[in-house]
Scaffold this active site. Structure first.
Site, short mmCIF file in Angstrom:
data_model
loop_
_atom_site.label_atom_id
_atom_site.label_comp_id
_atom_site.label_asym_id
_atom_site.label_seq_id
_atom_site.Cartn_x
_atom_site.Cartn_y
_atom_site.Cartn_z
N ASN A 47 0.86 -1.19 0.00
CA ASN A 47 0.00 0.00 0.00
C ASN A 47 0.90 1.25 0.00
O ASN A 47 1.72 1.43 0.90
CB ASN A 47 -0.90 -0.04 1.25
N ASP A 95 -0.15 4.51 -0.09
CA ASP A 95 -0.87 5.74 0.28
C ASP A 95 0.04 6.80 0.91
O ASP A 95 -0.08 7.99 0.63
CB ASP A 95 -1.96 5.43 1.32
N HIS A 96 0.93 6.33 1.80
CA HIS A 96 1.64 7.33 2.60
C HIS A 96 2.84 7.94 1.90
O HIS A 96 3.42 8.90 2.40
CB HIS A 96 1.94 6.77 3.99
N HIS A 118 -5.59 3.64 -1.66
CA HIS A 118 -6.93 4.01 -1.16
C HIS A 118 -7.29 5.40 -1.66
O HIS A 118 -6.68 6.39 -1.24
CB HIS A 118 -6.90 3.97 0.37
N ARG A 128 -9.45 8.00 -1.09
CA ARG A 128 -10.43 8.43 -0.08
C ARG A 128 -11.30 9.54 -0.63
O ARG A 128 -10.88 10.31 -1.50
CB ARG A 128 -9.72 8.92 1.19
N ARG A 177 -7.10 12.75 0.71
CA ARG A 177 -6.01 13.24 1.58
C ARG A 177 -4.65 12.70 1.18
O ARG A 177 -3.63 13.28 1.49
CB ARG A 177 -6.30 12.92 3.04
N GLU A 214 -8.60 0.61 -2.92
CA GLU A 214 -9.47 0.65 -1.75
C GLU A 214 -10.41 1.84 -1.91
O GLU A 214 -9.98 2.92 -2.33
CB GLU A 214 -8.65 0.82 -0.48
N THR A 233 -8.41 3.57 8.42
CA THR A 233 -9.64 2.79 8.42
C THR A 233 -9.77 2.08 9.77
O THR A 233 -9.02 1.16 10.07
CB THR A 233 -9.60 1.76 7.27
N HIS A 282 -3.73 -4.49 7.77
CA HIS A 282 -3.86 -3.29 8.59
C HIS A 282 -2.97 -3.38 9.82
O HIS A 282 -3.13 -4.28 10.64
CB HIS A 282 -5.30 -2.99 9.04
N1 PXP Z 1 -5.98 -3.11 4.11
C1 PXP Z 1 -6.92 -2.13 4.13
C2 PXP Z 1 -8.29 -2.47 3.69
C3 PXP Z 1 -6.61 -0.82 4.54
O1 PXP Z 1 -7.57 0.12 4.57
C4 PXP Z 1 -5.28 -0.51 4.89
C5 PXP Z 1 -4.91 0.89 5.25
O2 PXP Z 1 -5.10 1.71 4.16
C6 PXP Z 1 -4.34 -1.55 4.83
C7 PXP Z 1 -4.71 -2.84 4.45
C8 PXP Z 1 -2.90 -1.32 5.15
O3 PXP Z 1 -2.77 -0.93 6.49
P1 PXP Z 1 -1.38 -0.36 6.99
O4 PXP Z 1 -1.13 0.89 6.21
O5 PXP Z 1 -1.62 -0.13 8.44
O6 PXP Z 1 -0.35 -1.40 6.71
#
Ligand code: PXP
Length: 250
Positions: free
Chosen positions: A11, A13-14, A47, A49, A53, A74, A105, A194
């Site tokens: 992922n 996102d960050h 994701h 959103r 963001r 996502e 989430t 997560h």
């Molecule tokens: N799975 C889902 C459905 C999520 O919403 C997230 C966070 O965006 C993750 C996995 C990954 O979580 P983390 O960033 O804490 O590893």
């Protein structure tokens, strides 16, 4: 018997969170996705959103155009997101609950409580051939509801497991183990994610019914110290080691 291969979805996102902090183009989440691919990721998760963001529409378009790995988008269960998914055709969507005020989430989607509201949103995605995954708490009721809706995949929320320690963690792990077995028994493909880190990943990776982990925040944070490729390779190694030594399935 050979263990079933466990996929790693990274992922990103960050990376976008950091980029957006300055309003510039750097660091580029699509470049991070390319590095993740080089480091052995099996898929990219992002994701989109409602408040944009971190990941933005253009990022999803570029991930589709520039990255060969399967994209898992996502999204919240809204008409806007369904329309975007139908237009951009990611390999998969993972439907998550979304609240503006949350930092991430926070819980699973209440599929059992919102089955009929979800049906018209999910059906067009399933019919379009997009693999629909529902992000749920490790609760058999939620899995049965996902099955009844025709979703082929569930992703079990590992946040509660990651947040606690000792006996409480063992209890949360037991819920995940039971839910993964239930998912397999009712014919759902089972993913998890997560909050997973180098320290917490092994017991989840060892669960034979789980075939994909989605991991983001920890990997992107760790990349500051070791680089993204090294962080992903190390996570991959921990997953593989857990799979080979503990979890064996056909
Ligand atoms: N799975 C889902 C459905 C999520 O919403 C997230 C966070 O965006 C993750 C996995 C990954 O979580 P983390 O960033 O804490 O590893």
């Amino acid at each position: 018997m050979t263990p079933r291969r466990l996929r790693l979805g990274v992922n990103i996102d960050h990376v976008a969170t950091l980029r957006n902090a300055r309003g510039t183009a750097h660091p580029d989440p699509v470049q991070a996705a390319a590095l993740a691919a080089a480091a052995g990721a099996d898929g990219i998760t992002a994701h989109l959103r409602e408040d944009r963001r971190h990941i933005r529409d253009r990022d999803i378009e570029r991930l589709r155009a520039e990255i060969a790995l399967p994209l898992n988008m996502e999204m919240a269960a809204t008409a806007e997101m369904v329309a975007i998914a139908l237009r951009l055709r990611p390999h998969a969507v993972c439907v998550v609950p979304e609240k503006r005020e949350e930092r991430t989430t926070e819980g699973g989607l209440d599929v059992a409580g919102h089955r009929e509201a979800l049906r018209p949103l999910l059906t067009p995605l399933i019919e379009a051939g997009i693999r629909v995954s529902l992000f749920v708490e490790p609760d058999p009721r939620q899995l049965d509801a996902a099955r009844a809706l025709g979703a082929p995949v569930v992703e079990l929320h590992t946040g509660a497991y990651c947040e606690v320690e000792g006996d409480a963690r063992a209890a949360e792990l037991a819920r995940i183990v039971a839910a993964a077995a239930h998912a397999e028994a009712v014919g759902l493909e089972c993913h998890a994610g997560h909050g997973l880190t180098f320290d917490s990943v092994a017991p989840v990776a060892a669960i034979p019914a789980i075939v994909e982990l989605n991991i983001g925040h920890f990997l992107i944070g760790e990349a500051i110290f070791t680089g993204l490729e090294a962080a992903i390779r190390h996570m991959r190694a921990r997953m593989d080691a857990a799979r080979t030594t503990i979890g064996v399935s056909s």
